[in-house]
Design an enzyme around this catalytic site. Sequence first.
Site, mmCIF file in Angstrom:
data_model
loop_
_atom_site.group_PDB
_atom_site.id
_atom_site.type_symbol
_atom_site.label_atom_id
_atom_site.label_comp_id
_atom_site.label_asym_id
_atom_site.label_seq_id
_atom_site.Cartn_x
_atom_site.Cartn_y
_atom_site.Cartn_z
ATOM 1 N N ASP A 148 1.151 -1.008 -0.183
ATOM 2 C CA ASP A 148 -0.158 -0.281 0.020
ATOM 3 C C ASP A 148 1.110 1.032 0.205
ATOM 4 O O ASP A 148 1.563 1.298 -0.842
ATOM 5 C CB ASP A 148 -0.503 0.210 1.325
ATOM 6 N N HIS A 187 -3.160 5.983 3.815
ATOM 7 C CA HIS A 187 -4.169 4.647 3.069
ATOM 8 C C HIS A 187 -3.882 3.767 4.033
ATOM 9 O O HIS A 187 -4.799 3.082 4.209
ATOM 10 C CB HIS A 187 -4.210 4.689 1.611
ATOM 11 N N SER A 191 -10.873 -0.679 -0.375
ATOM 12 C CA SER A 191 -10.151 -0.885 -0.037
ATOM 13 C C SER A 191 -10.103 -1.101 1.406
ATOM 14 O O SER A 191 -9.141 -1.652 2.262
ATOM 15 C CB SER A 191 -9.211 0.234 -0.070
#
Length: 381
Positions: free
Chosen positions: A138, A170, A327
């Site tokens: 990520d 994120h 996600s």
Amino acid sequence: MRSKKLWISLLFALTLIFTMAFSNMSAQAAGKSSTEKKYIVGFKQTMSAMSSAKKKDVISEKGGKVQKQFKYVNAAAATLDEKAVKELKKDPSVAYVEEDHIAHEYAQSVPYGISQIKAPALHSQGYTGSNVKVAVIDSGIDSSHPDLNVRGGASFVPSETNPYQDGSSHGTHVAGTIAALNNSIGVLGVAPSASLYAVKVLDSTGSGQYSWIINGIEWAISNNMDVINMSLGGPTGSTALKTVVDKAVSSGIVVAAAAGNEGSSGSTSTVGYPAKYPSTIAVGAVNSSNQRASFSSVGSELDVMAPGVSIQSTLPGGTYGAYNGTSMATPHVAGAAALILSKHPTWTNAQVRDRLESTATYLGNSFYYGKGLINVQAAAQ
């Protein structure tokens, strides 16, 4: 005097010619660089014994610049202009030349999802993900967050070399859903005792080249990860990306990937890559009422669903926040795989996947819901 004038005239003419030639060369160089793009050059299997130097020569001779040669994929990332692409495609040692596409994080923006997938039932039995290594491929993980225990990692983003800095937040959010600690603060992850590894392949804008992702997956293979979480994807397939994902799975790793946030488009699949590859577990998102999130991608490639709406998790700087996206659904599946492996350490990745899919709660048409909502309590029986 006349001779002196002639000499000055010749000197001026030569200077003018040199200046024009240099300007023309500069213009050509500028023109060439403006057409250069990033590609992945794959070599034929019959050339697998070809040395790294020879592969580099093949690309360099065509005017390309090699950026990186892969370990498990018989290919190299390179910068090429249009002429080099055409010439490489004709080279007998080259199997394919494909653009080095860019993937993006699948996020839109308490952990009710932890209870929704029945994780507390395993926690109460003492199974919390101990001795299971999870690679979060990520944007990095903020290792200073008090609710996270990051054991290691690596960065493959050339301009951002610290895997423990997360400019987009994120990766830190994803990591918290997988394994936020059971420490009386903040939130609780699906597998709070799992070992997190920050594999940075997305930059601070949430984007990353496919070649960076390939490098990240290769790192996970080389470092014996048990689970890979990829809350990212792109709309375009890649031979090299598929090859390394398949290699990860054949190496025994459970690979969970976000299906995408493209919603539905009639009968057309909107699942992105790498989730679209059969070897991955493609994860869609539902809300707290088990309804498919409107943004969740659909298609025959969809495998399972997990909570992905208003998911509360960790953020950089020791903070917390709620995000939406497939996600956010995917780390529920990665965490569930870690819980199962902590209870059944001898199970193969194929067994873990089969149990997650075969015990999922049916929610509706598989095109929209896959096998249904994962139930880790049932899967671990």
